[in-house]
Design an enzyme around this catalytic site. Structure first.
Site, PDB file in Angstrom:
ATOM      1  NE  ARG A  10      -2.209   0.895   3.835  1.00  0.00           N
ATOM      2  CZ  ARG A  10      -1.664   1.773   4.693  1.00  0.00           C
ATOM      3  NH1 ARG A  10      -1.534   3.050   4.359  1.00  0.00           N
ATOM      4  NH2 ARG A  10      -1.237   1.370   5.873  1.00  0.00           N
ATOM      5  CG  HIS A  12       6.875   1.656   0.477  1.00  0.00           C
ATOM      6  ND1 HIS A  12       7.247   2.959   0.676  1.00  0.00           N
ATOM      7  CD2 HIS A  12       6.789   1.094   1.704  1.00  0.00           C
ATOM      8  CE1 HIS A  12       7.395   3.171   1.983  1.00  0.00           C
ATOM      9  NE2 HIS A  12       7.110   2.061   2.624  1.00  0.00           N
ATOM     10  CE  LYS A  41       6.012   6.681   5.583  1.00  0.00           C
ATOM     11  NZ  LYS A  41       5.908   5.337   4.970  1.00  0.00           N
ATOM     12  N   PRO A  42       6.089  12.243   6.591  1.00  0.00           N
ATOM     13  CG  PRO A  42       7.731  12.496   8.244  1.00  0.00           C
ATOM     14  CD  PRO A  42       6.436  11.803   7.949  1.00  0.00           C
ATOM     15  CG  ASN A  44       5.753   6.661   1.297  1.00  0.00           C
ATOM     16  OD1 ASN A  44       5.940   5.775   2.138  1.00  0.00           O
ATOM     17  ND2 ASN A  44       5.148   6.419   0.147  1.00  0.00           N
ATOM     18  CG  HIS A 118      11.396  -0.838   6.793  1.00  0.00           C
ATOM     19  ND1 HIS A 118      11.009   0.442   7.113  1.00  0.00           N
ATOM     20  CD2 HIS A 118      12.746  -0.825   6.815  1.00  0.00           C
ATOM     21  CE1 HIS A 118      12.091   1.186   7.320  1.00  0.00           C
ATOM     22  NE2 HIS A 118      13.153   0.440   7.146  1.00  0.00           N
ATOM     23  CG  PHE A 119      11.294   2.165   0.772  1.00  0.00           C
ATOM     24  CD1 PHE A 119      11.130   1.599  -0.477  1.00  0.00           C
ATOM     25  CD2 PHE A 119      12.213   3.190   0.917  1.00  0.00           C
ATOM     26  CE1 PHE A 119      11.862   2.049  -1.565  1.00  0.00           C
ATOM     27  CE2 PHE A 119      12.947   3.653  -0.163  1.00  0.00           C
ATOM     28  CZ  PHE A 119      12.766   3.075  -1.410  1.00  0.00           C
ATOM     29  CG  ASP A 120      16.449   0.833   5.959  1.00  0.00           C
ATOM     30  OD1 ASP A 120      15.744   1.100   6.959  1.00  0.00           O
ATOM     31  OD2 ASP A 120      17.690   0.821   5.994  1.00  0.00           O
TER      32      ASP A 120
END
Ligand code: DGP
Ligand code: DGP
Length: 121
Positions: A10, A12, A41-42, A44, A118-120
């Site tokens: 959802r 990324h 969300k700051p 993404n 998770h997107f790192d």
């Protein structure tokens, strides 16, 4: 209930999306994907590659994530992405974003089933 893998998709995945020539891409997508509820969300990132290719990042060697865990993996190839960053002075509930298309290697965290959660970077 949304699983971590569903949440990653959802937040990324936008395989067929193309932000080119649409400066409102992030304004629309951050809202549509429910990242402007409760707060803005700051930062993404959206990935414009097939899900199978993003999942395949999970078979790359483990590396350290920014949070110190070791379940991160870096893509071998560059991927088409869009960086969304909250504009200076933008205040909830008016979340206004900069839209920046880019092409680079990405780093994701994967769970025990080898799916991104998770997107790192
Ligand atoms: P900043 O430290 O405010 O410059 O934020 C940039 C960092 O955010 C950079 O290390 C990459 C990371 N980043 C980029 N896209 C995402 C995302 O979608 N989720 C998270 N958690 N971090 C991201
Ligand atoms: P995002 O970083 O934007 O992709 O947020 C997805 C969720 O992943 C968020 O709840 C924070 C969580 N998360 C942050 N770092 C890690 C990590 O290293 N491993 C896992 N499994 N989850 C993480």
């Amino acid at each position: 209930q949304e699983t971590p893998a569903e949440r990653f998709q959802r937040q990324h995945m936008d395989s067929d999306g193309n932000p080119n020539n649409n400066p409102n891409y992030c304004n629309q997508m951050m809202r549509r994907r429910r990242m402007t509820e409760g707060r803005c969300k700051p930062v993404n990132t959206f990935v414009h590659e097939p899900l199978v290719d993003v999942r395949a990042i999970c078979i790359q060697p483990n590396i350290r994530c920014r949070n110190g865990q070791n379940n991160c993996h870096k893509s071998r190839s560059s991927m088409r992405v869009t960086d969304c960053r909250l504009k200076n002075g933008s205040r909830y509930p008016n979340c206004a974003y900069h839209t920046s298309p880019a092409k680079r290697q990405i780093t994701v965290a994967c769970d025990g089933n080898r799916v991104p959660v998770h997107f790192d970077a």
